[in-house]
Motif scaffolding. Structure first.
Motif, PDB file in Angstrom:
ATOM      1  N   ILE A 191      -3.554 -10.664   2.357  1.00 26.35           N
ATOM      2  CA  ILE A 191      -2.603 -10.356   3.438  1.00 26.35           C
ATOM      3  C   ILE A 191      -2.363 -11.605   4.280  1.00 26.35           C
ATOM      4  O   ILE A 191      -1.212 -11.973   4.573  1.00 26.35           O
TER       5      ILE A 191
ATOM      6  N   ARG B 278      -8.794  -8.299   0.224  1.00 23.50           N
ATOM      7  CA  ARG B 278      -7.532  -7.708   0.676  1.00 23.50           C
ATOM      8  C   ARG B 278      -6.981  -8.471   1.880  1.00 23.50           C
ATOM      9  O   ARG B 278      -5.819  -8.839   1.918  1.00 23.50           O
ATOM     10  N   TYR B 279      -7.853  -8.730   2.872  1.00 25.55           N
ATOM     11  CA  TYR B 279      -7.395  -9.448   4.066  1.00 25.55           C
ATOM     12  C   TYR B 279      -7.031 -10.894   3.742  1.00 25.55           C
ATOM     13  O   TYR B 279      -6.101 -11.452   4.333  1.00 25.55           O
TER      14      TYR B 279
ATOM     15  N   ASP C 145      -4.131  -6.834  -7.261  1.00 24.63           N
ATOM     16  CA  ASP C 145      -3.792  -6.328  -5.916  1.00 24.63           C
ATOM     17  C   ASP C 145      -3.743  -4.805  -5.913  1.00 24.63           C
ATOM     18  O   ASP C 145      -4.320  -4.147  -5.036  1.00 24.63           O
ATOM     19  N   ILE C 146      -3.037  -4.243  -6.890  1.00 26.01           N
ATOM     20  CA  ILE C 146      -2.881  -2.784  -6.942  1.00 26.01           C
ATOM     21  C   ILE C 146      -4.226  -2.120  -7.239  1.00 26.01           C
ATOM     22  O   ILE C 146      -4.550  -1.086  -6.659  1.00 26.01           O
TER      23      ILE C 146
ATOM     24  N   HIS D 192       5.172  -0.816  -5.120  1.00 20.17           N
ATOM     25  CA  HIS D 192       5.337  -2.245  -5.419  1.00 20.17           C
ATOM     26  C   HIS D 192       6.768  -2.530  -5.887  1.00 20.17           C
ATOM     27  O   HIS D 192       7.408  -3.463  -5.413  1.00 20.17           O
TER      28      HIS D 192
ATOM     29  N   ILE E 297      -9.450   0.793  -2.413  1.00 20.31           N
ATOM     30  CA  ILE E 297      -9.542   0.863  -0.953  1.00 20.31           C
ATOM     31  C   ILE E 297      -9.126   2.255  -0.488  1.00 20.31           C
ATOM     32  O   ILE E 297      -9.767   2.861   0.370  1.00 20.31           O
ATOM     33  N   LYS E 298      -8.069   2.814  -1.112  1.00 16.49           N
ATOM     34  CA  LYS E 298      -7.649   4.189  -0.780  1.00 16.49           C
ATOM     35  C   LYS E 298      -8.723   5.200  -1.193  1.00 16.49           C
ATOM     36  O   LYS E 298      -9.001   6.151  -0.464  1.00 16.49           O
TER      37      LYS E 298
ATOM     38  N   LEU F   8       1.091   3.478  -6.054  1.00 21.71           N
ATOM     39  CA  LEU F   8       1.097   2.100  -5.555  1.00 21.71           C
ATOM     40  C   LEU F   8       2.010   1.210  -6.411  1.00 21.71           C
ATOM     41  O   LEU F   8       2.652   0.293  -5.889  1.00 21.71           O
TER      42      LEU F   8
ATOM     43  N   GLN G  23      -7.183  -3.244  -6.371  1.00 28.63           N
ATOM     44  CA  GLN G  23      -7.949  -3.289  -5.115  1.00 28.63           C
ATOM     45  C   GLN G  23      -7.436  -2.241  -4.134  1.00 28.63           C
ATOM     46  O   GLN G  23      -8.225  -1.515  -3.525  1.00 28.63           O
ATOM     47  N   ASP G  24      -6.117  -2.182  -3.974  1.00 32.52           N
ATOM     48  CA  ASP G  24      -5.527  -1.215  -3.043  1.00 32.52           C
ATOM     49  C   ASP G  24      -5.885   0.213  -3.442  1.00 32.52           C
ATOM     50  O   ASP G  24      -6.127   1.066  -2.585  1.00 32.52           O
ATOM     51  N   THR G  25      -5.916   0.465  -4.762  1.00 33.54           N
ATOM     52  CA  THR G  25      -6.275   1.798  -5.256  1.00 33.54           C
ATOM     53  C   THR G  25      -7.680   2.156  -4.801  1.00 33.54           C
ATOM     54  O   THR G  25      -7.904   3.231  -4.238  1.00 33.54           O
TER      55      THR G  25
END
Length: 193
Positions: A178, A174-175, A49-50, A88, A56-57, A84, A52-54
């Motif tokens: 979520i 990601r979606y 998750d982190i 978390h 995405i940013k 991130l 992917q979020d990284t």
């Protein structure tokens, strides 16, 4: 042919429209970044998750045109991941709390990794509940989630198999996560045993 293209070139190529460049950049730093995140959170799902979020940013920064190239891509990405990770832990307040004046006892937080019969039943029930929820996801998100989780495919492979860009594959994952979290909350499913 295994040539290593420097980060600055990959970033420039991606900004100029070469989708493959971001895949190369992600793959180039995947192991190091994933290992760093995992060393802090000790959980593979949270690590993914982190990670992917990284990215995405990172992609958002590239798309906005606000990335400042100073040959410091990896430290910048590590800093995003680090922030991130902190987010978390803040969100989950992972420090165990103890009632009353009890002294901290390490044995109270250590558990046996081998599931007993009751734990196995609970785990099986959680797996069944999750499968039902996963099937409720939109088709494109469901497809990416299954490829990633059940088939252990890389985002590069997912992008190729679904004939979309790696950005789209990352976004769908990601979606999916979520939406899955929302479904878990809505259905009040407890995912711990």
């Amino acid at each position: 042919m295994h040539t290593t293209i420097d980060d600055a070139t990959l970033i420039r190529n991606y900004i100029n429209g070469d989708e493959k460049a971001i895949e190369l950049l992600i793959n180039k730093h995947n192991q190091r970044l994933s290992s760093y995140i995992y060393s802090k959170v000790k959980d593979m799902t949270v690590t993914e998750d982190i990670f992917q979020d990284t990215f995405i940013k990172v992609i958002s920064t590239f798309k906005r045109g606000t990335y400042n190239e100073e040959g410091k891509f990896l430290p910048w990405v590590m800093r995003i991941a680090h922030n991130l990770i902190i987010d978390h832990f803040r969100r989950n307040k992972r420090m165990p709390k103890y009632q009353g004046n009890q002294e901290f006892n390490i044995f109270s937080v250590l558990t046996d990794d081998k599931p007993n019969a009751e734990r196995q039943l609970i785990k099986d029930q959680i797996d069944q509940d999750l499968e039902v929820l996963i099937e409720q996801l939109p088709k494109d998100q469901l497809e990416v989630l299954k490829m990633r989780i059940y088939q252990n495919m890389s985002f590069n492979e997912i992008a190729e198999n679904t004939e979309v860009s790696i950005n789209t594959a990352l976004g769908r994952m990601r979606y999916a996560l979520i939406n899955l979290r929302k479904l878990i909350e809505k259905n009040q499913i407890v995912l711990t045993n």
